[in-house]
Design a protein around this motif. Structure first.
Motif, PDB file in Angstrom:
ATOM      1  N   ASN A   1       5.314  -8.854  12.572  1.00  0.00           N
ATOM      2  CA  ASN A   1       4.521  -8.756  13.802  1.00  0.00           C
ATOM      3  C   ASN A   1       3.062  -9.089  13.590  1.00  0.00           C
ATOM      4  O   ASN A   1       2.366  -9.433  14.541  1.00  0.00           O
ATOM      5  CB  ASN A   1       4.624  -7.344  14.385  1.00  0.00           C
TER       6      ASN A   1
ATOM      7  N   TYR B   1       1.081   1.642  10.030  1.00  0.00           N
ATOM      8  CA  TYR B   1       2.149   0.786   9.500  1.00  0.00           C
ATOM      9  C   TYR B   1       1.860  -0.679   9.805  1.00  0.00           C
ATOM     10  O   TYR B   1       1.546  -1.047  10.931  1.00  0.00           O
ATOM     11  CB  TYR B   1       3.478   1.207  10.130  1.00  0.00           C
ATOM     12  N   TRP B   2       1.982  -1.512   8.795  1.00  0.00           N
ATOM     13  CA  TRP B   2       1.762  -2.949   8.901  1.00  0.00           C
ATOM     14  C   TRP B   2       3.086  -3.651   8.749  1.00  0.00           C
ATOM     15  O   TRP B   2       3.706  -3.597   7.684  1.00  0.00           O
ATOM     16  CB  TRP B   2       0.780  -3.384   7.801  1.00  0.00           C
ATOM     17  N   ASP B   3       3.556  -4.285   9.812  1.00  0.00           N
ATOM     18  CA  ASP B   3       4.813  -5.015   9.773  1.00  0.00           C
ATOM     19  C   ASP B   3       4.491  -6.500   9.711  1.00  0.00           C
ATOM     20  O   ASP B   3       4.002  -7.078  10.692  1.00  0.00           O
ATOM     21  CB  ASP B   3       5.655  -4.717  11.015  1.00  0.00           C
TER      22      ASP B   3
ATOM     23  N   ARG C   1      12.473  -7.985   4.779  1.00  0.00           N
ATOM     24  CA  ARG C   1      12.809  -8.659   6.043  1.00  0.00           C
ATOM     25  C   ARG C   1      11.891  -9.842   6.305  1.00  0.00           C
ATOM     26  O   ARG C   1      12.327 -10.899   6.750  1.00  0.00           O
ATOM     27  CB  ARG C   1      12.746  -7.673   7.214  1.00  0.00           C
ATOM     28  N   ALA C   2      10.601  -9.665   6.034  1.00  0.00           N
ATOM     29  CA  ALA C   2       9.633 -10.743   6.264  1.00  0.00           C
ATOM     30  C   ALA C   2       9.910 -11.953   5.375  1.00  0.00           C
ATOM     31  O   ALA C   2       9.571 -13.073   5.729  1.00  0.00           O
ATOM     32  CB  ALA C   2       8.214 -10.229   6.031  1.00  0.00           C
TER      33      ALA C   2
ATOM     34  N   ALA D   1      10.352  -3.736   5.064  1.00  0.00           N
ATOM     35  CA  ALA D   1       9.579  -4.665   5.888  1.00  0.00           C
ATOM     36  C   ALA D   1       9.221  -5.912   5.100  1.00  0.00           C
ATOM     37  O   ALA D   1       9.274  -7.031   5.632  1.00  0.00           O
ATOM     38  CB  ALA D   1       8.320  -3.989   6.420  1.00  0.00           C
TER      39      ALA D   1
ATOM     40  N   THR E   1       2.885  -0.504   4.375  1.00  0.00           N
ATOM     41  CA  THR E   1       4.142  -1.058   4.852  1.00  0.00           C
ATOM     42  C   THR E   1       5.271  -0.479   4.018  1.00  0.00           C
ATOM     43  O   THR E   1       5.048   0.386   3.177  1.00  0.00           O
ATOM     44  CB  THR E   1       4.118  -2.603   4.817  1.00  0.00           C
ATOM     45  N   SER E   2       6.472  -0.982   4.246  1.00  0.00           N
ATOM     46  CA  SER E   2       7.636  -0.472   3.511  1.00  0.00           C
ATOM     47  C   SER E   2       8.294  -1.586   2.713  1.00  0.00           C
ATOM     48  O   SER E   2       8.095  -2.775   2.990  1.00  0.00           O
ATOM     49  CB  SER E   2       8.647   0.136   4.486  1.00  0.00           C
TER      50      SER E   2
ATOM     51  N   LYS F   1       3.281   5.869  10.973  1.00  0.00           N
ATOM     52  CA  LYS F   1       3.618   4.948  12.067  1.00  0.00           C
ATOM     53  C   LYS F   1       2.371   4.309  12.682  1.00  0.00           C
ATOM     54  O   LYS F   1       2.424   3.177  13.160  1.00  0.00           O
ATOM     55  CB  LYS F   1       4.439   5.667  13.141  1.00  0.00           C
TER      56      LYS F   1
ATOM     57  N   SER G   1      10.648   3.816   3.619  1.00  0.00           N
ATOM     58  CA  SER G   1      10.704   3.719   5.087  1.00  0.00           C
ATOM     59  C   SER G   1      10.271   4.998   5.810  1.00  0.00           C
ATOM     60  O   SER G   1      10.065   4.975   7.017  1.00  0.00           O
ATOM     61  CB  SER G   1      12.111   3.334   5.528  1.00  0.00           C
TER      62      SER G   1
END
Length: 109
Positions: free
Chosen positions: A107, A102-104, A30-31, A27, A23-24, A99, A63
């Protein structure tokens, strides 16, 4: 004290990143409801080596999927090695399929 609580929240979230995923910093911020605090997440990751239980800080990238914090691991290739041990391909300090893996947390949790 608020900074330490933020770090602990970051560590708790980073511990949930599945093996073989990345992840970034943004992210994670934001979480945690702290959009714009990616740099603070980076500071937390810089101190993650002191955390108990351990934090898989190698799974947090910039990112663009670059290993921008590899110097924090004490050896120039350790971050890449840890990622590759999980089946992640890294070329020129960048995760190849960023991409795709990627673990957001917004979501996925």
């Amino acid at each position: 004290m608020e900074e330490l609580n933020f770090y602990e929240c970051v560590y708790a979230l980073v511990r949930q990143i599945p093996e073989g995923r990345v992840t970034s910093y943004g992210a994670i911020a934001r979480a945690l409801g702290r959009d714009g605090a990616a740099r603070m997440v980076g500071y937390a990751m810089g101190n993650a080596g002191k955390a108990d239980p351990p934090v898989p800080a190698h799974r947090v990238l910039n990112s663009k999927g670059q290993l921008s914090a590899k110097a924090a691991f004490g050896h120039p290739t350790l971050m890449q090695q840890l990622l590759e041990n999980e089946g992640i391909t890294v070329e020129n300090d960048r995760v190849v399929n960023f991409k795709t893996i990627y673990w957001d947390p917004l979501n996925e949790l």
